[in-house]
Design a protein around this motif. Structure first.
Motif, PDB file in Angstrom:
ATOM      1  N   TYR A   1      34.966 -14.667  10.022  1.00  0.00           N
ATOM      2  CA  TYR A   1      33.901 -15.271  10.830  1.00  0.00           C
ATOM      3  C   TYR A   1      34.527 -16.183  11.859  1.00  0.00           C
ATOM      4  CZ  TYR A   1      30.546 -18.871  12.193  1.00  0.00           C
ATOM      5  OH  TYR A   1      29.794 -19.760  12.920  1.00  0.00           O
ATOM      6  N   ARG A   2      33.989 -16.131  13.081  1.00  0.00           N
ATOM      7  CA  ARG A   2      34.495 -16.999  14.142  1.00  0.00           C
ATOM      8  C   ARG A   2      33.308 -17.607  14.883  1.00  0.00           C
ATOM      9  NH1 ARG A   2      37.589 -13.625  17.620  1.00  0.00           N
ATOM     10  NH2 ARG A   2      39.341 -13.951  16.199  1.00  0.00           N
ATOM     11  N   HIS A   3      33.308 -18.947  14.949  1.00  0.00           N
ATOM     12  CA  HIS A   3      32.305 -19.659  15.734  1.00  0.00           C
ATOM     13  C   HIS A   3      32.775 -19.685  17.179  1.00  0.00           C
ATOM     14  CE1 HIS A   3      29.633 -22.603  17.314  1.00  0.00           C
ATOM     15  NE2 HIS A   3      30.573 -23.547  17.401  1.00  0.00           N
ATOM     16  N   VAL A   4      32.012 -19.056  18.066  1.00  0.00           N
ATOM     17  CA  VAL A   4      32.430 -18.883  19.454  1.00  0.00           C
ATOM     18  C   VAL A   4      31.886 -19.985  20.353  1.00  0.00           C
ATOM     19  CG1 VAL A   4      32.380 -17.324  21.450  1.00  0.00           C
ATOM     20  CG2 VAL A   4      32.595 -16.392  19.138  1.00  0.00           C
ATOM     21  N   LEU A   5      30.582 -20.267  20.257  1.00  0.00           N
ATOM     22  CA  LEU A   5      29.973 -21.211  21.175  1.00  0.00           C
ATOM     23  C   LEU A   5      28.957 -22.057  20.437  1.00  0.00           C
ATOM     24  CD1 LEU A   5      29.496 -22.215  24.118  1.00  0.00           C
ATOM     25  CD2 LEU A   5      27.715 -20.449  24.306  1.00  0.00           C
ATOM     26  N   SER A   6      29.108 -23.393  20.539  1.00  0.00           N
ATOM     27  CA  SER A   6      28.135 -24.300  19.956  1.00  0.00           C
ATOM     28  C   SER A   6      26.826 -24.232  20.731  1.00  0.00           C
ATOM     29  CB  SER A   6      28.676 -25.736  19.965  1.00  0.00           C
ATOM     30  OG  SER A   6      29.849 -25.825  19.201  1.00  0.00           O
ATOM     31  N   LEU A   7      25.757 -24.690  20.105  1.00  0.00           N
ATOM     32  CA  LEU A   7      24.424 -24.623  20.710  1.00  0.00           C
ATOM     33  C   LEU A   7      24.408 -25.377  22.045  1.00  0.00           C
ATOM     34  CD1 LEU A   7      22.471 -25.211  17.408  1.00  0.00           C
ATOM     35  CD2 LEU A   7      22.376 -23.126  18.776  1.00  0.00           C
ATOM     36  N   THR A   8      23.935 -24.698  23.083  1.00  0.00           N
ATOM     37  CA  THR A   8      23.947 -25.285  24.410  1.00  0.00           C
ATOM     38  C   THR A   8      22.765 -24.746  25.218  1.00  0.00           C
ATOM     39  OG1 THR A   8      25.218 -25.488  26.452  1.00  0.00           O
ATOM     40  CG2 THR A   8      25.449 -23.431  25.242  1.00  0.00           C
ATOM     41  N   SER A   9      22.361 -25.497  26.209  1.00  0.00           N
ATOM     42  CA  SER A   9      21.322 -25.046  27.135  1.00  0.00           C
ATOM     43  C   SER A   9      21.931 -24.463  28.414  1.00  0.00           C
ATOM     44  CB  SER A   9      20.388 -26.211  27.491  1.00  0.00           C
ATOM     45  OG  SER A   9      21.134 -27.299  28.024  1.00  0.00           O
ATOM     46  N   ASN A  10      23.277 -24.404  28.474  1.00  0.00           N
ATOM     47  CA  ASN A  10      23.998 -23.883  29.638  1.00  0.00           C
ATOM     48  C   ASN A  10      24.110 -22.357  29.503  1.00  0.00           C
ATOM     49  OD1 ASN A  10      25.799 -23.160  31.665  1.00  0.00           O
ATOM     50  ND2 ASN A  10      27.040 -25.019  31.412  1.00  0.00           N
ATOM     51  N   LEU A  11      23.251 -21.616  30.176  1.00  0.00           N
ATOM     52  CA  LEU A  11      23.240 -20.156  30.040  1.00  0.00           C
ATOM     53  C   LEU A  11      24.491 -19.527  30.656  1.00  0.00           C
ATOM     54  CD1 LEU A  11      19.521 -19.307  30.815  1.00  0.00           C
ATOM     55  CD2 LEU A  11      20.636 -19.598  28.623  1.00  0.00           C
ATOM     56  N   THR A  12      24.990 -20.116  31.706  1.00  0.00           N
ATOM     57  CA  THR A  12      26.202 -19.584  32.338  1.00  0.00           C
ATOM     58  C   THR A  12      27.370 -19.630  31.368  1.00  0.00           C
ATOM     59  OG1 THR A  12      25.429 -20.349  34.496  1.00  0.00           O
ATOM     60  CG2 THR A  12      27.766 -19.802  34.294  1.00  0.00           C
ATOM     61  N   LEU A  13      27.510 -20.751  30.661  1.00  0.00           N
ATOM     62  CA  LEU A  13      28.579 -20.876  29.680  1.00  0.00           C
ATOM     63  C   LEU A  13      28.392 -19.865  28.550  1.00  0.00           C
ATOM     64  CD1 LEU A  13      31.060 -22.393  28.614  1.00  0.00           C
ATOM     65  CD2 LEU A  13      29.491 -24.025  27.534  1.00  0.00           C
ATOM     66  N   PHE A  14      27.115 -19.652  28.127  1.00  0.00           N
ATOM     67  CA  PHE A  14      26.837 -18.682  27.062  1.00  0.00           C
ATOM     68  C   PHE A  14      27.316 -17.292  27.470  1.00  0.00           C
ATOM     69  CE2 PHE A  14      24.063 -15.449  25.201  1.00  0.00           C
ATOM     70  CZ  PHE A  14      24.148 -15.731  23.845  1.00  0.00           C
ATOM     71  N   GLN A  15      26.991 -16.862  28.697  1.00  0.00           N
ATOM     72  CA  GLN A  15      27.373 -15.536  29.133  1.00  0.00           C
ATOM     73  C   GLN A  15      28.885 -15.413  29.301  1.00  0.00           C
ATOM     74  OE1 GLN A  15      24.978 -14.949  32.636  1.00  0.00           O
ATOM     75  NE2 GLN A  15      23.218 -14.181  31.455  1.00  0.00           N
ATOM     76  N   GLN A  16      29.553 -16.492  29.785  1.00  0.00           N
ATOM     77  CA  GLN A  16      31.007 -16.448  29.948  1.00  0.00           C
ATOM     78  C   GLN A  16      31.707 -16.290  28.603  1.00  0.00           C
ATOM     79  OE1 GLN A  16      31.987 -20.054  32.033  1.00  0.00           O
ATOM     80  NE2 GLN A  16      31.386 -19.234  34.072  1.00  0.00           N
ATOM     81  N   ARG A  17      31.291 -17.072  27.604  1.00  0.00           N
ATOM     82  CA  ARG A  17      31.963 -17.033  26.312  1.00  0.00           C
ATOM     83  C   ARG A  17      31.694 -15.725  25.568  1.00  0.00           C
ATOM     84  NH1 ARG A  17      33.751 -22.012  24.544  1.00  0.00           N
ATOM     85  NH2 ARG A  17      34.725 -20.752  22.900  1.00  0.00           N
ATOM     86  N   VAL A  18      30.451 -15.244  25.674  1.00  0.00           N
ATOM     87  CA  VAL A  18      30.132 -13.979  24.995  1.00  0.00           C
ATOM     88  C   VAL A  18      30.820 -12.818  25.699  1.00  0.00           C
ATOM     89  CG1 VAL A  18      28.282 -12.405  24.342  1.00  0.00           C
ATOM     90  CG2 VAL A  18      27.948 -14.869  24.136  1.00  0.00           C
ATOM     91  N   SER A  19      30.910 -12.853  27.028  1.00  0.00           N
ATOM     92  CA  SER A  19      31.559 -11.774  27.782  1.00  0.00           C
ATOM     93  C   SER A  19      33.044 -11.674  27.456  1.00  0.00           C
ATOM     94  CB  SER A  19      31.361 -11.986  29.281  1.00  0.00           C
ATOM     95  OG  SER A  19      29.986 -11.937  29.620  1.00  0.00           O
TER      96      SER A  19
END
Length: 782
Positions: free
Chosen positions: A221-239
């Protein structure tokens, strides 16, 4: 012989216990109805024995050898025995709301309150029930934290490409519900040991089926991104994420869910609605599967993420069990949404039934519908209100009555309402009951909460186990001065003294002289002698314990029918004003006997508030009389004897039917009359047709001639018989005619076929007879 008698007695007692439990005990308490209150020697013991038990603290309440334990009884019994109401010690529980803030309509307020009251204080007496109300209202715009946990095994390759584009879509959908939405991301594969993954070095570096395709090494298991309201950061980290792979079909999703739930600081969970979206296309490993890889240590339920967000103890701890996972998610107030493909949907639906406040949705193979799935699952979860208790103390029993906007459910183990909309209120009645054993401890507490929300209700329970009599006297004169203290109507003697008034020293041998009368046993065998006076057993009193207040007759299993009917006094029932009888079983009320036609419909009398019917009448109010004769039945014998000189009264017809005037009618006279008012009764050898007119003591009867009646009946019967015979013959003829026509047609077809035959009629040369002749060479005809 004695053993068989004993078996018979035991059998009859058991049968009575099964068929008539009220004769032997109370269903709720398991005790005798008349023995609810124990024979206790203190007020505190009395109020702990049963919630119906009351203590009489009057100073001179007990008389003539009556035990002080008789002060403990029901309120009605003590009042009937002369105890003043002001001396009755009967503490009752109470409910107080220490904090009860009003419910909020909108989550934009400074403090959002969806659950009330916030703090409750109860006083509970052992065995007593107390109920208080809990309210929950969904506030509009309540914040949401959503953590997307994705399976990155190779079969989810297409799904990852779609999830990289989902951040804005998910937030857009949830923004319809609330303005405060935060999204996080994590991924999982499986434990990195055989047989879960291929541990060959080059395969660990690139576990994809084709080596030309680049994949990331497997991980648990790997935690990639903590809970955030920054959608740009979400897409960058998931991509930046890439697919991985493993060997076996089940995945290590349970490890990932547990770590995402307990690692609060890493994930960044707020005290708001917490959603965990679990996306996978396969089943899961659970407790015990770790032994395949030599991992046997049970998971400890703690956070084990390193600086890179990876579960570094994955190969040390076994997978969690379903029960452990359910406990962790409930404690963390996380609502899981299982977004899975159709091939494993039934498995996750079964799993969801074991995890409170969870939902399951069918995921398309490429996860293209995950946004709609999350939206639907959130709406279902948020509209379902589950009120649960947390850390309920031992010996405290709880039940819920749910008053939902569209229904009511009573006696549930937890509160549950479905379909609750925004700003709708669900109300729950919470009932608590405490066991007697809880008097050993002090203040006890537990919490109530609605699953999926962070608000809680603190409930404090204080047991009522002591009496507050307010009449304490130290070294009371009632207790022989300096040798005893007085409280709650009785004396507590100092060491070395005993007796009702502490009047005797314990080291002086008691004399039984004052406890025996006419050579009987000491205190008649129903008590013991103390200080030259009898101290009687329970339900026994008198100077010599001669009066037994438990030996009266019983009605419906209770002495003297219970306290509402009467009391037992020295072996005889003293009935209340509205009851009578040796066991007070007869009510003097007549309300159930009254009918519009009078007492018992005028056909009986009222005894013990029940109708006793006259002969021929029956049912509860004596209104039915199947044996009572109608006028037709009453006069049929007279008609038969006077008109036709036959029947039961033909020998004394003149005597029995002197008041009856019979007139014969011819058929021509009778045919023109109305048939509705005529009687038809069966006579000795015919049907009697007549009309009755009662005129005071005289009865006038018109009778149709007997022969005409007989002829009509005979003609009717003869006509029916002939009709049936003719119908039968007709059916037989029709059947035979049909068969004959069918046979002739078949014969003609057969003959036509014979005439058109073209083959040779010689015998088949290959045919051999089945008959074999055997000759015995040794057989001699001589």
């Amino acid at each position: 012989m004695h053993s068989w008698n004993m078996v018979a007695v035991i059998f009859m007692w058991t049968l009575g216990l099964i068929l008539y439990p009220g004769l032997y005990g109370n269903k709720e308490t398991g005790e005798h109805q008349t023995d609810i209150c124990k024979h206790t020697l203190s007020c505190s013991e009395c109020i702990q024995s049963h919630p119906s038990c009351v203590w009489c603290s009057a100073k001179d309440f007990t008389q003539g050898g009556e035990s002080e334990g008789s002060r403990c009884a029901t309120r009605l019994e003590l009042l009937q025995r002369g105890c003043d109401a002001e001396h009755l010690i009967d503490p009752k529980g109470l409910v107080q709301f220490l904090k009860d803030e009003p419910l909020s309509d909108n989550a934009d307020e400074d403090t959002v309150t969806q659950l009330a009251p916030q703090k409750v204080y109860l006083k509970l007496r052992p065995g007593e029930k107390r109920t208080f109300s809990v309210r929950f209202k969904r506030a509009e715009g309540y914040p949401i934290d959503l953590y997307y946990l994705m399976d990155l095994s190779y079969s989810m390759k297409d799904d990852l490409e779609n999830v990289k584009k989902l951040g804005s879509d998910i937030q857009k959908v949830l923004h319809k519900v609330t303005k405060s939405v935060r999204i996080g991301f994590g991924s999982f594969v499986d434990k990195t040991v055989l047989p879960y993954v291929n541990t060959v070095k080059w395969h660990m570096q690139n576990p994809c089926p084709s080596r030309t395709e680049r994949c990331q090494p497997p991980f648990s298991y790997r935690h990639v991104l903590s809970l955030t309201s920054n959608l740009t950061l979400f897409q960058q980290r998931v991509s930046a994420e890439n697919i991985s792979g493993n060997l076996d079909t089940p995945e290590g999703g349970f490890d990932a869910i547990l770590q995402a739930a307990v690692c609060t600081d890493h994930i960044g969970w707020r005290n708001v609605t917490r959603l965990l979206v679990f996306a996978s296309d396969d089943v899961f490993h659970m407790a015990g599967d770790g032994k395949l890889g030599g991992i046997y240590m049970p998971t400890d339920g703690r956070c084990h993420l390193n600086e890179n967000g990876e579960y570094y103890h994955s190969n040390m701890f076994d997978y969690p069990s379903v029960g452990h996972l359910s406990q962790i998610l409930t404690a963390a107030n996380i609502q899981p949404i299982f977004a899975v493909t159709s091939n494993v949907l039934p498995t996750y639906q079964t799993l969801s039934e074991l995890i409170p406040k969870s939902a399951v949705g069918e995921l398309k193979k490429d996860s293209s519908n995950v946004v709609n799935l999350i939206s639907q699952a959130y709406n279902n979860l948020s509209s379902t209100v589950n009120l649960e208790h947390v850390n309920l103390p031992k010996g405290i029993h709880i039940s819920y009555d749910s008053h939902c906007p569209d229904s009511t459910k009573e006696g549930q183990p937890h509160g549950l309402c479905s379909g609750v909309k925004i700003n709708q209120t669900a109300e729950f009645n919470v009932t608590l009951r405490m066991d007697e054993k809880n008097c050993q401890g002090g203040l006890q507490s537990f919490k109530l909460r609605v699953l999926g929300f962070n608000e809680e209700i603190n409930v404090d329970i204080e047991p009522i186990c002591q009496c507050d009599c307010m009449d304490e006297e130290v070294f009371s004169s009632h207790c022989s001065g300096h040798v005893g203290n007085y409280t709650c109507g009785i004396c507590s003697c100092m060491d070395g003294y005993k007796g009702k008034h502490c009047e005797c020293r314990q080291n002086i041998q008691d004399s039984n002289e004052g406890c025996i009368i006419n050579g009987s046993l000491t205190c008649n065998g129903r008590g013991k002698c103390e200080c030259g006076r009898c101290a009687c057993n329970k339900n026994v009193r008198g100077l010599y314990c001669e009066c037994d207040d438990a030996s009266c007759e019983r009605f419906e299993g209770q002495l003297c029918g219970g306290m509402n009917r009467g009391v037992c006094s020295c072996g005889a029932c003293k009935c209340n004003s509205n009851y009578t009888g040796s066991a007070c079983g007869c009510s003097l009320d007549t309300s159930t006997c009254i009918t519009p036609d009078g007492i018992c419909s005028g056909h009986g009398k009222c005894e013990c508030n029940k109708c006793v019917c006259n002969k021929g009448y029956f049912n509860k109010l004596c209104s039915d009389c199947p044996g009572c004769q109608t006028p037709c039945q009453k006069y049929s014998a007279c008609v038969e004897c006077e008109a036709f000189a036959s029947g039961l009264l033909k020998e004394n017809c003149t005597l029995k039917c002197a008041h009856v005037n019979v007139t014969m009618l011819k058929a021509s006279d009778w045919n023109g009359k109305d048939k509705d008012g005529w009687c038809q009764e069966k006579g000795e050898d015919s049907l009697l047709v007549f009309h009755v007119t009662e005129d005071g003591d005289l009865v006038h009867i018109l009778v149709k001639e007997k022969q005409e009646v007989q002829d009509n009946i005979q003609k009717l019967i003869l006509g029916l018989v002939l009709g049936i015979v003719l119908l039968g013959l007709l059916l037989i003829v029709l059947y035979r005619a049909t068969v004959e026509v069918y046979d002739r047609q078949e014969y003609h077809r057969f003959m036509k076929a014979r005439r058109q035959e073209q083959w040779n009629e010689d015998q088949n040369p290959l045919y051999k007879s089945a008959t074999t002749t055997v000759i015995n060479p040794h057989f001699s005809q001589d």
